[in-house]
Design a protein around this motif. Structure first.
Motif, PDB file in Angstrom:
ATOM      1  N   GLN A   1       3.945   0.484   2.372  1.00  0.00           N
ATOM      2  CA  GLN A   1       3.775  -0.425   3.503  1.00  0.00           C
ATOM      3  C   GLN A   1       3.498  -1.817   2.936  1.00  0.00           C
ATOM      4  OE1 GLN A   1       4.106   0.330   6.779  1.00  0.00           O
ATOM      5  NE2 GLN A   1       4.628   2.420   6.196  1.00  0.00           N
ATOM      6  N   VAL A   2       4.234  -2.822   3.408  1.00  0.00           N
ATOM      7  CA  VAL A   2       4.096  -4.190   2.925  1.00  0.00           C
ATOM      8  C   VAL A   2       3.728  -5.084   4.103  1.00  0.00           C
ATOM      9  CG1 VAL A   2       5.222  -6.084   1.694  1.00  0.00           C
ATOM     10  CG2 VAL A   2       5.904  -3.715   1.217  1.00  0.00           C
ATOM     11  N   SER A   3       2.691  -5.888   3.935  1.00  0.00           N
ATOM     12  CA  SER A   3       2.258  -6.803   4.992  1.00  0.00           C
ATOM     13  C   SER A   3       1.524  -7.985   4.372  1.00  0.00           C
ATOM     14  CB  SER A   3       1.346  -6.072   5.988  1.00  0.00           C
ATOM     15  OG  SER A   3       0.188  -5.603   5.327  1.00  0.00           O
TER      16      SER A   3
ATOM     17  N   GLY B   1       7.308 -14.416  11.684  1.00  0.00           N
ATOM     18  CA  GLY B   1       6.997 -13.460  12.738  1.00  0.00           C
ATOM     19  C   GLY B   1       7.028 -12.013  12.288  1.00  0.00           C
ATOM     20  N   LEU B   2       7.437 -11.784  11.056  1.00  0.00           N
ATOM     21  CA  LEU B   2       7.522 -10.428  10.527  1.00  0.00           C
ATOM     22  C   LEU B   2       6.121  -9.896  10.249  1.00  0.00           C
ATOM     23  CD1 LEU B   2       9.460  -8.204   9.483  1.00  0.00           C
ATOM     24  CD2 LEU B   2       9.313  -9.308   7.237  1.00  0.00           C
ATOM     25  N   SER B   3       5.758  -8.792  10.902  1.00  0.00           N
ATOM     26  CA  SER B   3       4.406  -8.255  10.716  1.00  0.00           C
ATOM     27  C   SER B   3       4.309  -7.351   9.501  1.00  0.00           C
ATOM     28  CB  SER B   3       3.951  -7.501  11.960  1.00  0.00           C
ATOM     29  OG  SER B   3       4.816  -6.418  12.206  1.00  0.00           O
ATOM     30  N   GLY B   4       5.399  -6.690   9.148  1.00  0.00           N
ATOM     31  CA  GLY B   4       5.362  -5.804   8.004  1.00  0.00           C
ATOM     32  C   GLY B   4       6.691  -5.090   7.825  1.00  0.00           C
TER      33      GLY B   4
ATOM     34  N   VAL C   1       0.843  -1.187   0.000  1.00  0.00           N
ATOM     35  CA  VAL C   1       0.000   0.000   0.000  1.00  0.00           C
ATOM     36  C   VAL C   1       0.881   1.241   0.000  1.00  0.00           C
ATOM     37  CG1 VAL C   1      -1.759   1.282   1.271  1.00  0.00           C
ATOM     38  CG2 VAL C   1      -1.787  -1.217   1.289  1.00  0.00           C
ATOM     39  N   GLY C   2       0.626   2.140  -0.943  1.00  0.00           N
ATOM     40  CA  GLY C   2       1.328   3.418  -0.997  1.00  0.00           C
ATOM     41  C   GLY C   2       0.781   4.347   0.060  1.00  0.00           C
ATOM     42  N   MET C   3       1.677   5.055   0.737  1.00  0.00           N
ATOM     43  CA  MET C   3       1.282   5.975   1.794  1.00  0.00           C
ATOM     44  C   MET C   3       1.250   7.398   1.247  1.00  0.00           C
ATOM     45  SD  MET C   3       0.901   3.659   3.975  1.00  0.00           S
ATOM     46  CE  MET C   3       0.457   4.608   5.390  1.00  0.00           C
ATOM     47  N   GLY C   4       0.094   8.046   1.351  1.00  0.00           N
ATOM     48  CA  GLY C   4      -0.051   9.423   0.896  1.00  0.00           C
ATOM     49  C   GLY C   4      -0.720   9.519  -0.465  1.00  0.00           C
ATOM     50  N   ALA C   5      -1.495  10.560  -0.652  1.00  0.00           N
ATOM     51  CA  ALA C   5      -2.280  10.734  -1.882  1.00  0.00           C
ATOM     52  C   ALA C   5      -1.403  10.928  -3.111  1.00  0.00           C
ATOM     53  CB  ALA C   5      -3.225  11.925  -1.728  1.00  0.00           C
TER      54      ALA C   5
END
Length: 137
Positions: free
Chosen positions: A73-75, A59-62, A32-36
């Protein structure tokens, strides 16, 4: 035999292995890209590498990818049906061992984010248990 003639077979085998891994994996990668005004993108190869990273580090959340065009953001993204399965597994812990009174799930900072109980055997906290910052988002 030349390397060139084996390339299609190797690609087909690699594709088959990826499909088999995806068939077993209950999640998919979410970027997900952060910011418009974020114009950051990643290649299919990077997406595959990130997917493997999450497979090797369960165990890696993101992670956050830093780019000149904005952060990504990668998750892991679990379909809703998978969450029901997870909740059923948590409930079975309490049913099979009544002496267990809670299952604590850590947040990203390592602190307890949510405790599933026999009364609420859920991986995700109910809305009224979430911090105000998450509720009001």
């Amino acid at each position: 035999m030349t390397t060139k003639s084996n390339q299609p077979a190797t690609r087909t085998a690699t594709k088959r292995l990826r499909e088999q891994a995806q068939a077993r994996r209950p999640w998919q990668i979410l970027i997900v890209g952060m910011g418009a005004n974020n114009t950051a993108v990643v290649s299919a190869e990077t997406t595959d590498a990130l997917t493997r990273l999450f497979e090797y580090l369960p165990g890696l959340s993101g992670v956050t990818l830093k780019t000149a065009n904005g952060d990504l953001q990668v998750s892991r993204d679990f379909p809703s049906g998978e969450m029901q399965i997870i909740d059923c597994l948590i409930a079975s812990v309490f049913e099979n061992d009544p002496h267990i009174t809670g299952v604590a799930f850590p947040s990203r900072d390592g602190q307890v984010a949510h405790i599933a109980t026999p009364e609420n055997p859920s991986f995700l906290a109910r809305n009224d248990e979430q911090p105000a910052l998450l509720r009001d988002a």
